[in-house]
Design a protein around this motif. Structure first.
Motif, PDB file in Angstrom:
ATOM      1  N   ASP A 187      -2.417  31.091  43.582  1.00  0.00           N
ATOM      2  CA  ASP A 187      -1.475  31.901  43.021  1.00  0.00           C
ATOM      3  C   ASP A 187      -1.546  33.315  44.020  1.00  0.00           C
ATOM      4  O   ASP A 187      -2.397  33.322  44.997  1.00  0.00           O
ATOM      5  CB  ASP A 187      -1.841  32.365  41.656  1.00  0.00           C
ATOM      6  N   LEU A 188      -0.558  33.818  43.662  1.00  0.00           N
ATOM      7  CA  LEU A 188      -0.483  35.550  44.443  1.00  0.00           C
ATOM      8  C   LEU A 188      -0.645  35.791  45.830  1.00  0.00           C
ATOM      9  O   LEU A 188       0.232  34.833  46.388  1.00  0.00           O
ATOM     10  CB  LEU A 188      -1.477  36.381  43.697  1.00  0.00           C
ATOM     11  N   TYR A 244       5.209  30.810  37.033  1.00  0.00           N
ATOM     12  CA  TYR A 244       4.368  30.468  38.173  1.00  0.00           C
ATOM     13  C   TYR A 244       5.422  29.663  39.235  1.00  0.00           C
ATOM     14  O   TYR A 244       5.291  29.876  40.431  1.00  0.00           O
ATOM     15  CB  TYR A 244       3.304  29.400  37.880  1.00  0.00           C
ATOM     16  N   GLU A 275       8.579  30.319  39.805  1.00  0.00           N
ATOM     17  CA  GLU A 275       9.206  31.386  40.578  1.00  0.00           C
ATOM     18  C   GLU A 275       8.158  32.043  41.505  1.00  0.00           C
ATOM     19  O   GLU A 275       8.834  32.358  42.583  1.00  0.00           O
ATOM     20  CB  GLU A 275       9.564  32.537  39.545  1.00  0.00           C
ATOM     21  N   ARG A 276       7.058  32.193  41.179  1.00  0.00           N
ATOM     22  CA  ARG A 276       6.211  32.826  42.263  1.00  0.00           C
ATOM     23  C   ARG A 276       5.865  31.923  43.468  1.00  0.00           C
ATOM     24  O   ARG A 276       5.995  32.158  44.718  1.00  0.00           O
ATOM     25  CB  ARG A 276       4.721  33.268  41.846  1.00  0.00           C
ATOM     26  N   ALA A 312       9.344  31.643  45.659  1.00  0.00           N
ATOM     27  CA  ALA A 312       9.524  32.927  46.459  1.00  0.00           C
ATOM     28  C   ALA A 312       8.926  32.712  48.049  1.00  0.00           C
ATOM     29  O   ALA A 312       9.017  33.532  48.821  1.00  0.00           O
ATOM     30  CB  ALA A 312       8.894  34.123  45.726  1.00  0.00           C
ATOM     31  N   GLN A 313       8.047  31.571  47.781  1.00  0.00           N
ATOM     32  CA  GLN A 313       7.423  31.665  49.160  1.00  0.00           C
ATOM     33  C   GLN A 313       7.828  30.443  50.109  1.00  0.00           C
ATOM     34  O   GLN A 313       7.380  30.095  51.168  1.00  0.00           O
ATOM     35  CB  GLN A 313       6.031  31.461  48.891  1.00  0.00           C
TER      36      GLN A 313
END
Ligand SMILES: NC(=O)N[C@@H](CC(=O)O)C(=O)O
Ligand SMILES: [Zn+2]
Ligand SMILES: [Zn+2]
Length: 346
Positions: free
Chosen positions: A19-20, A56, A58-59, A62-63
């Motif tokens: 994540d992140l 999650y 969506e995160r 975005a990449q």
């Protein structure tokens, strides 16, 4: 000798993106090769409901690099508090493809997992009704069971009774490591399948432990003896639609692996298809790669096969010693070694 290989674009049916701050590294690595991937939910805290899965997703989206049509298939993490209603709500989003069972304590970030596997009947009934697969990390966690025997014991104690109570449940035994798991999957109907990783095809426990301990080969379920490795190789090239590609690419920062108490997981996503191609070629079964990597997974999940292709060419290249991983670095599987297949990038 084959110099060039064009395949239906593959999918990865078992992947950890984390994540992140590491998503900018993990998402493009997979999106470059794979059309879709089953995204494992063992974050901290885990992905336990539809809302968390969509956030999650969506995160991850975005990449995804511009021009890629990569699609993450989200997964719910089963806990003692998961209800049939939560399963139906997840199904209704159209974005959640499966549900994952981690016996509590079995692997990385599994402490919120299921403690009483006998209480899963409602969940399994809801899954069977929705046509959603149950994905399992198939190891018991009792202290008295040797780590090398934990998969077999899980098959005997948990999965055999589970499938007999839920004969139409779709079940994927993830990252299988033993001849026993191959036999179990083969003994069941078409609703029971398995993923096989690069590391379990390429290595056995001698590779990890003889001549020094190699933390980058440590993953769960742990590598077994060579006879089990050979059974997995035979299953992967058998042409049986029950066995399909799931890398279990599971990145951990270098320091977390090279440690007095190292984390379990191998990072293979950077060259997943090349790594499998090398193994299939060494087994004299390059012609079996496409179905394993690109056909059997979507067929099992009742999703369409990808319609575009990728091309691999025979070309030696050296795997970097380290790769960027958020603010850290990661040591990929086969770091510093030469691979002989390379995927062309358009
Ligand atoms: N396979 C592993 O060794 N590790 C995975 C967890 C898992 O898939 O069991 C991880 O998340 O690091
Ligand atoms: Zn696992
Ligand atoms: Zn995994």
């Amino acid at each position: 000798m084959t110099e060039r290989l064009t395949l239906t674009r593959p999918d990865d049916w078992h992947l950890h993106l984390r994540d992140l701050d590491v998503l900018p590294h993990t998402v493009p690595a997979t999106a470059r090769q794979m059309g879709r991937a089953i995204i494992m939910p063992n974050l901290r805290p885990p992905v336990m409901n539809a809302e968390q899965a969509l956030a999650y997703r969506e995160r991850i989206m975005a990449q995804v690099p511009a021009g890629s049509r990569f699609e993450p298939l989200m997964v719910l993490y089963l806990t003692d508090n998961t209800t049939a209603e939560m399963i139906r709500a997840a199904k209704a989003t159209g974005k959640v493809a499966a549900v994952k069972l981690y016996p509590a304590g079995a692997t990385t970030n599994s402490d919120s997992g299921v403690t009483d596997l006998g209480k899963l009947d409602d969940i399994c009934a809801a899954l069977a009704e929705c046509g959603m697969p149950l994905l399992v990390h198939g190891e018991v966690t009792h202290n008295h069971v040797d780590i090398f025997d934990r998969e077999k014991q899980f098959l005997d104690d948990i999965l055999v009774p589970l499938v007999s109570r839920h004969p139409s449940l779709k079940l994927v035994v993830e990252h299988i490591t033993t001849a026993d798991a191959v036999a179990f999957v083969n003994s069941q109907g078409a609703n029971v399948g398995a993923t096989i990783t690069v590391q379990h095809l390429a290595y056995n426990r001698n590779h990890m432990l003889v001549g020094g301990i190699r933390p980058h080969l440590f993953c769960l379920p742990i590598l077994k003896r060579n006879v089990h490795q050979q059974a997995l190789q035979a299953a992967a090239i058998s042409g049986s639609a029950k066995f399909f590609l799931g890398t279990d690419s599971a990145p951990h920062a270098k320091g977390a692996k090279e440690s007095a108490c190292g984390c379990a997981g191998c990072f293979t996503a950077y060259a997943a298809i090349e790594l499998y191609a090398e193994i299939f070629e060494d087994l004299g079964a390059l012609d079996k790669l496409e179905a394993f990597a690109s056909h059997f997974g979507p067929d099992f999940y009742a999703l369409p096969r990808n319609t575009d292709t990728i091309t691999l060419v025979r070309e030696n290249w050296q795997v970097p010693a380290e790769m960027a991983f958020g603010h850290d670095v990661i040591v990929p599987l086969r770091a510093g070694e030469t691979l002989r297949w390379k995927m062309l990038t358009e």
